[in-house]
Design a protein around this motif. Structure first.
Motif, short mmCIF file in Angstrom:
data_model
loop_
_atom_site.label_atom_id
_atom_site.label_comp_id
_atom_site.label_asym_id
_atom_site.label_seq_id
_atom_site.Cartn_x
_atom_site.Cartn_y
_atom_site.Cartn_z
N GLU A 175 25.27 44.73 90.18
CA GLU A 175 25.31 43.08 89.91
C GLU A 175 25.65 42.39 91.24
N ASN A 201 32.52 48.91 91.53
CA ASN A 201 32.17 49.23 90.36
C ASN A 201 31.04 48.29 89.73
N TYR A 202 30.95 47.11 90.37
CA TYR A 202 29.78 46.38 90.09
C TYR A 202 28.91 46.01 90.96
N VAL A 211 34.93 38.26 83.23
CA VAL A 211 34.48 38.01 84.57
C VAL A 211 33.52 38.60 85.46
N LYS A 251 43.35 33.81 89.76
CA LYS A 251 43.63 34.56 91.16
C LYS A 251 43.37 33.71 92.44
N ALA A 305 35.28 45.28 94.77
CA ALA A 305 34.79 45.63 93.25
C ALA A 305 33.43 46.42 93.27
N TYR A 316 43.59 39.95 84.33
CA TYR A 316 42.40 40.47 84.11
C TYR A 316 41.63 39.76 83.07
N GLN A 363 37.08 36.93 98.28
CA GLN A 363 36.61 36.10 97.58
C GLN A 363 36.61 36.53 95.95
N ASP A 364 36.99 35.68 94.98
CA ASP A 364 37.12 36.20 93.56
C ASP A 364 36.59 35.21 92.66
N THR A 365 36.01 35.49 91.87
CA THR A 365 35.41 34.69 90.64
C THR A 365 36.40 34.30 89.59
N THR A 366 37.55 34.89 89.61
CA THR A 366 38.57 34.82 88.52
C THR A 366 39.34 33.52 88.91
N TYR A 410 46.82 52.66 89.68
CA TYR A 410 47.87 51.53 90.07
C TYR A 410 48.85 51.71 88.76
N PRO A 459 39.73 42.89 92.60
CA PRO A 459 40.30 43.70 91.47
C PRO A 459 41.68 44.24 91.71
N ALA A 460 42.23 44.67 90.69
CA ALA A 460 43.54 45.53 90.53
C ALA A 460 43.25 46.78 91.74
N LYS A 461 42.18 47.28 91.63
CA LYS A 461 41.86 48.65 92.30
C LYS A 461 41.87 48.36 93.80
N LYS A 487 23.14 39.74 93.18
CA LYS A 487 23.55 38.27 93.03
C LYS A 487 23.72 37.74 94.67
P1 TYD Z 1 37.47 45.14 87.68
O1 TYD Z 1 36.79 45.93 88.70
O2 TYD Z 1 36.64 44.72 86.26
O3 TYD Z 1 38.77 45.60 87.35
P2 TYD Z 1 40.28 46.07 87.88
O4 TYD Z 1 41.24 44.69 88.19
O5 TYD Z 1 40.42 46.53 86.66
O6 TYD Z 1 40.17 46.87 89.09
O7 TYD Z 1 37.55 43.41 88.38
C1 TYD Z 1 36.71 43.00 89.01
C2 TYD Z 1 37.13 41.81 90.02
O8 TYD Z 1 36.00 41.51 90.77
C3 TYD Z 1 37.38 40.57 89.31
O9 TYD Z 1 38.77 40.25 89.73
C4 TYD Z 1 36.36 39.65 89.37
C5 TYD Z 1 35.74 40.12 90.61
N1 TYD Z 1 34.20 39.92 90.81
C6 TYD Z 1 33.88 38.85 91.71
O10 TYD Z 1 34.70 38.13 92.47
N2 TYD Z 1 32.51 38.72 91.72
C7 TYD Z 1 31.68 39.42 91.11
O11 TYD Z 1 30.57 39.43 91.11
C8 TYD Z 1 32.10 40.42 90.20
C9 TYD Z 1 31.00 41.26 89.32
C10 TYD Z 1 33.49 40.73 90.13
#
Ligand code: TYD
Ligand code: ZN
Length: 411
Positions: free
Chosen positions: A386, A382-383, A79, A350, A380, A75, A344-347, A218, A323-325, A390
């Motif tokens: 955002e 919680n975003y 990100v 991962k 994710a 994490y 898909q994930d921006t990290t 978790y 995300p972990a959640k 996008k």
């Molecule tokens: P997050 O919800 O902050 O944490 P947790 O792992 O504690 O549940 O993790 C968000 C994940 O979502 C993180 O791996 C990055 C990804 N992400 C995207 O792929 N695209 C996005 O636009 C955003 C905002 C996050």
């Protein structure tokens, strides 16, 4: 590597009731390679939520060792855009309201240094304490001095000896990760100057319950704080809860402020307000937890049914964010690779790996951008703002988001 405790980690009572069983689950951040899957070594541990009868603290009793969970961490705080902006405002508050030039700020669980980097050039001294080697290195690269170790009495003693005591100790989304809360509070107290303040953020139990955020459970998250047990925890360690403010991040968070008991500070009315809210919600009884569990089971059934309907209509489904959640949600709802083609994930760290338990490939955002998937399950959530902002292009061409929390809905 895993043990089960039999006492409340705030008040040490042995009277605890299990109210939700979300597992057995793999570790939510243990993304794995194809080879690891083939070797079949993936472990699962119970993911059961308990509430304490004496202090009402909600917690896991199954503890996976901190070395397993936190020595290498996937994490990174940077990100999203939401979290760096939130932390920039947080740092500004610490700078203007709680410190003067020359004061020291120490952050535990400082991650990639995003918060502390805001103190650059402010005349404040700052230090991060972060157990994960990889994120510590990222922090150092951006110029944030970081001690790569767990925050405990030993590290605190070294800091106090070499650098002096801290006017502000910060700890965001880390207190819930720590099994030994008694040791934590003692260490913070030892590190703080007599007039210093400990400011920390934890996801708020009230939000978790009200918005069915079961997936924030978790194995890394040992505690799910309400204000009342947090106050008990602080008082047992000789600190006073002097203020608390609700914050919108991570599905609903509280920022708590604690000082030495000896400083004699008077708590703000906000403390009493939230204690009253928690009393009104009957968080000191079993009922709200049992109701939460019933809603979570229903959420799982509803989500499974919506997904089955979409599949029947021939829709192509993918996951948005890993995300972990998201892994708690996928495993609990049994949504696997047969349902989601990929997530898909921006990290970067991962990408190329598979999700724990469900073994869905994690791909970079470019794949999603060019792929014409029909529905993206927003893991994710919680975003949400955002992401919706996008991904206008995806929605313009008819793509839909399936947002699972607080109740599954398509937008
Ligand atoms: P997050 O919800 O902050 O944490 P947790 O792992 O504690 O549940 O993790 C968000 C994940 O979502 C993180 O791996 C990055 C990804 N992400 C995207 O792929 N695209 C996005 O636009 C955003 C905002 C996050
Ligand atoms: Zn207790």
């Amino acid at each position: 590597m895993h043990f089960k405790r039999d006492t409340c980690r705030v008040c040490l009572s042995k009277e605890l009731t299990k109210f939700s069983e979300l597992g057995p689950q793999p570790l939510a951040n243990a993304f794995l390679t194809q080879k690891m899957v083939e070797e079949g070594k993936e472990e699962r541990f119970p993911l059961d939520l308990y509430v304490c009868h004496r202090c009402s603290h909600v917690q896991l009793l199954d503890v996976v060792s901190k070395e397993t969970l936190f020595s290498h961490y996937l994490y990174f705080s940077t990100v999203s855009r939401t979290i760096p902006a939130h932390f920039a405002a947080f740092a500004k508050e610490v700078e203007t309201e709680h410190t003067q030039r020359g004061d020291m700020v120490v952050e535990l669980g400082s991650n990639d240094g995003v918060l502390l980097s805001a103190f650059e050039g402010s005349g404040r001294r700052f230090l991060g304490v972060e157990p994960a080697t990889n994120v510590s290195e990222a922090a150092r690269k951006r110029g944030v001095p970081t001690m790569n170790r767990f925050f405990d009495m030993e590290s605190v003693t070294i800091i106090a000896r070499d650098l002096g005591k801290a006017k502000v100790v910060i700890g965001n989304n880390v207190v819930g990760h720590i099994d030994d809360l008694e040791g934590l509070v003692k260490s913070v107290k030892h590190l703080l100057t007599p007039d210093g303040v400990w400011i920390f953020e934890v996801p708020y139990l009230v939000d978790m319950l009200e918005k069915n955020e079961f997936d924030t459970a978790y194995h890394e998250h040992l505690s799910y704080f309400a204000v009342s047990p947090a106050k008990t925890m602080l008082e047992r360690g000789g600190l006073t809860l002097v203020d608390v403010r609700r914050q919108p991040v991570h599905g609903g968070t509280i920022r708590l402020y604690a000082k030495h008991k000896e400083a004699g500070a008077t708590p703000t009315p906000r403390v009493a307000e939230l204690l009253k809210l928690e009393k009104d919600l009957k968080l000191d009884t079993l009922a709200p937890y049992q109701a939460f569990d019933a809603r979570v089971r229903k959420l799982r059934d509803d989500l499974q049914k919506m997904i089955a309907d979409l599949k029947r209509d021939g829709k192509r489904l993918v996951g948005y964010g890993a995300p972990a959640k998201g892994n708690t949600l996928l495993n609990y709802c049994q949504i696997g690779h047969d349902t989601l083609e990929y997530v898909q994930d921006t990290t970067p760290v991962k990408q190329g790996l598979l999700t724990p338990g469900t073994h869905i490939p994690v791909v970079p955002p470019e794949k999603f951008a060019h792929d014409n998937a029909d529905v993206a399950l927003m893991l994710a959530w919680n975003y949400e703002k955002e992401i919706l902002g996008k991904e206008e292009a995806f929605r313009k061409r008819g793509g839909k988001f399936l947002i699972p929390i607080p109740t599954p809905r398509i937008v």
